[in-house]
Design a protein around this motif. Structure first.
Motif, mmCIF file in Angstrom:
data_model
loop_
_atom_site.group_PDB
_atom_site.id
_atom_site.type_symbol
_atom_site.label_atom_id
_atom_site.label_comp_id
_atom_site.label_asym_id
_atom_site.label_seq_id
_atom_site.Cartn_x
_atom_site.Cartn_y
_atom_site.Cartn_z
ATOM 1 N N ASP A 65 0.832 -1.203 0.000
ATOM 2 C CA ASP A 65 0.000 0.000 0.000
ATOM 3 C C ASP A 65 0.869 1.258 0.000
ATOM 4 N N VAL A 66 2.034 1.151 0.650
ATOM 5 C CA VAL A 66 2.922 2.300 0.828
ATOM 6 C C VAL A 66 4.338 1.900 0.461
ATOM 7 N N VAL A 67 5.020 2.750 -0.277
ATOM 8 C CA VAL A 67 6.452 2.577 -0.559
ATOM 9 C C VAL A 67 7.175 3.814 -0.033
ATOM 10 N N ASP B 19 -2.833 2.519 -7.198
ATOM 11 C CA ASP B 19 -3.257 3.306 -6.027
ATOM 12 C C ASP B 19 -2.178 3.366 -4.950
ATOM 13 N N THR B 20 -0.914 3.221 -5.356
ATOM 14 C CA THR B 20 0.185 3.237 -4.386
ATOM 15 C C THR B 20 0.332 4.598 -3.717
ATOM 16 N N ILE B 21 0.749 4.580 -2.459
ATOM 17 C CA ILE B 21 1.194 5.784 -1.743
ATOM 18 C C ILE B 21 2.718 5.727 -1.756
ATOM 19 N N ARG C 163 -5.903 8.003 3.988
ATOM 20 C CA ARG C 163 -7.285 8.456 4.208
ATOM 21 C C ARG C 163 -7.906 8.945 2.902
ATOM 22 N N GLN C 164 -7.120 9.684 2.137
ATOM 23 C CA GLN C 164 -7.630 10.160 0.842
ATOM 24 C C GLN C 164 -7.925 8.997 -0.088
ATOM 25 N N ARG C 165 -7.061 7.979 -0.056
ATOM 26 C CA ARG C 165 -7.300 6.814 -0.910
ATOM 27 C C ARG C 165 -8.568 6.081 -0.498
ATOM 28 N N ASP C 166 -8.839 6.037 0.816
ATOM 29 C CA ASP C 166 -10.074 5.417 1.289
ATOM 30 C C ASP C 166 -11.295 6.097 0.671
ATOM 31 N N THR D 183 -11.248 8.208 -2.217
ATOM 32 C CA THR D 183 -11.243 8.394 -3.670
ATOM 33 C C THR D 183 -10.767 7.188 -4.449
ATOM 34 N N GLY D 184 -10.067 6.273 -3.777
ATOM 35 C CA GLY D 184 -9.485 5.128 -4.457
ATOM 36 C C GLY D 184 -8.189 5.443 -5.169
#
Length: 377
Positions: A92-94, A119-121, A187-190, A192-193
């Protein structure tokens, strides 16, 4: 392990080394994230070699990387890079901490990762940011403080800046902004995707610590004069004073009520209650008073008083007073069984983080290529 933590189920791929990135991913791990840390084959993260050691790794490495999984990977090897991208496709996160452009050259930049995980962060931590004249330069905490203007605002009697008390830029300019922005991006991804790319410049983020200087400048007051501002040596109310026995007093009696009481307690002449225009004289007078007695005398005198004036503690004194916690129930252990130490104090509230009693730091393993799940190591 405590269940139902805020980041349960979140996977983090950590390509960073030393302090800013690993401390950021430690906080994410404390909140429940699964963290895989990729290091150099063989030696691993340079911090593993520091002294003193707990087992085969340094105490520094142990407390910053507890609970993570670590694999040795040659990121310049095309075959290894493909395995890393497969990990990134699940993450989810790099988090990466190379100089700008290096991750792209390795084939592990934002666009490469986004191609396998839209959808990577993707969080990049660097000294001077992704672009600009300074972007490609090497640096460390002291350089960032120096070039941001912060290091020079406090000077000793010879006019020289002092070394900072800790790595301020690494943590306040790197780690904390990285964590805040990663959490906001999740949170933004939750909602907007969509994923996002985050650029964390340690030097630029130091502007937040300089908020007062920036505000004064914007209000027409100019930039700070070294050693002459309210909090940098220009006021007797905010100074460090020597005592008779070679110890020191930290005086922060800024408000008038504290200053009035302090001047009473130390028998400073009444005229110094209004120190406007006579700051240097008041500073010299107060220095003389503090130098006349021992630290123990002043500690007893101020113990029951609200004057925002305290003795500068030794580490032993800070621990004894309960202000440094080195005997925590949670421990980081050597996976080889040769020792354990209390974990690093976490800024994450107890109800939002793991309360596991014993958590190992990661041994450096080879990245699995046999189909087994590297996240479950």
């Amino acid at each position: 392990m405590t269940q139902n933590l805020p980041l349960d189920g979140i996977k983090v791929l950590d390509l960073s080394t030393l302090l800013p990135g690993p401390l950021a991913t430690l906080m994410l791990a404390d909140a429940g994230a699964d963290v895989i840390k990729l290091e150099r084959p063989g030696a691993g993260d340079e911090m593993r070699s520091y002294e003193p050691k707990i087992g085969e790794a340094s105490a520094n490495y142990a407390i910053l990387n507890r609970g993570k999984v670590a694999y040795g990977v040659d990121l310049k090897d095309p075959a290894a890079r493909e395995h890393v991208l497969r990990l990134a496709a699940e993450a989810d996160v790099v988090v990466e901490q190379f100089r700008p452009g290096v991750a792209d050259r390795l084939g592990l930049g934002y666009e490469h990762v986004r191609a396998v995980r839209p959808d990577t962060i993707y969080c990049s931590i660097s000294g001077y940011g992704a672009d600009g004249a300074h972007a490609g330069r090497a640096g460390h905490d002291l350089n960032y403080l120096a070039e941001s203007g912060l290091l020079g605002v406090v000077q000793d009697s010879s006019g020289s800046p002092s070394l900072p008390v800790t790595v301020i830029a690494d943590i306040a300019g790197g780690t904390y902004p990285a964590v805040v922005n990663i959490l906001l991006a999740l949170r933004q991804r939750d909602r907007t995707g969509e994923g996002t790319q985050i650029q964390v410049s340690m030097t630029h983020n130091l502007q937040v610590l300089a908020y007062g200087y920036v505000a004064t400048h914007q209000g027409g007051g100019g930039w700070p004069t070294p050693g002459a501002e309210l909090l940098t040596g220009g006021s007797p109310r905010y100074q460090v004073y020597a005592t008779a026995d070679g110890r020191h007093i930290a005086c922060a009696a800024l408000e008038q009520k504290f200053w009035d009481r302090l001047t009473d307690l130390v028998d400073l002449p009444v005229r110094f209650r209004d120190d406007t225009g006579r700051e240097a004289e008041a500073t010299a007078a107060l220095a003389e008073r503090f130098a006349a007695e021992t630290a123990e005398h002043w500690q007893r005198l101020f113990a029951s008083e609200d004057v925002c004036t305290t003795v500068v503690s030794t580490w032993d004194e800070a621990v004894a007073a309960g202000l440094v916690d080195v005997d925590r129930a949670e421990r980081v252990v050597d996976p080889g069984g040769s020792g354990a130490v209390s974990t690093l104090w976490s800024p994450i509230a107890p109800g939002l983080r793991s309360a596991a009693a014993d958590v190992p730091y990661p041994q450096l393993a080879d990245l699995p290529r046999d189909g087994s799940d590297p996240w479950q190591a």
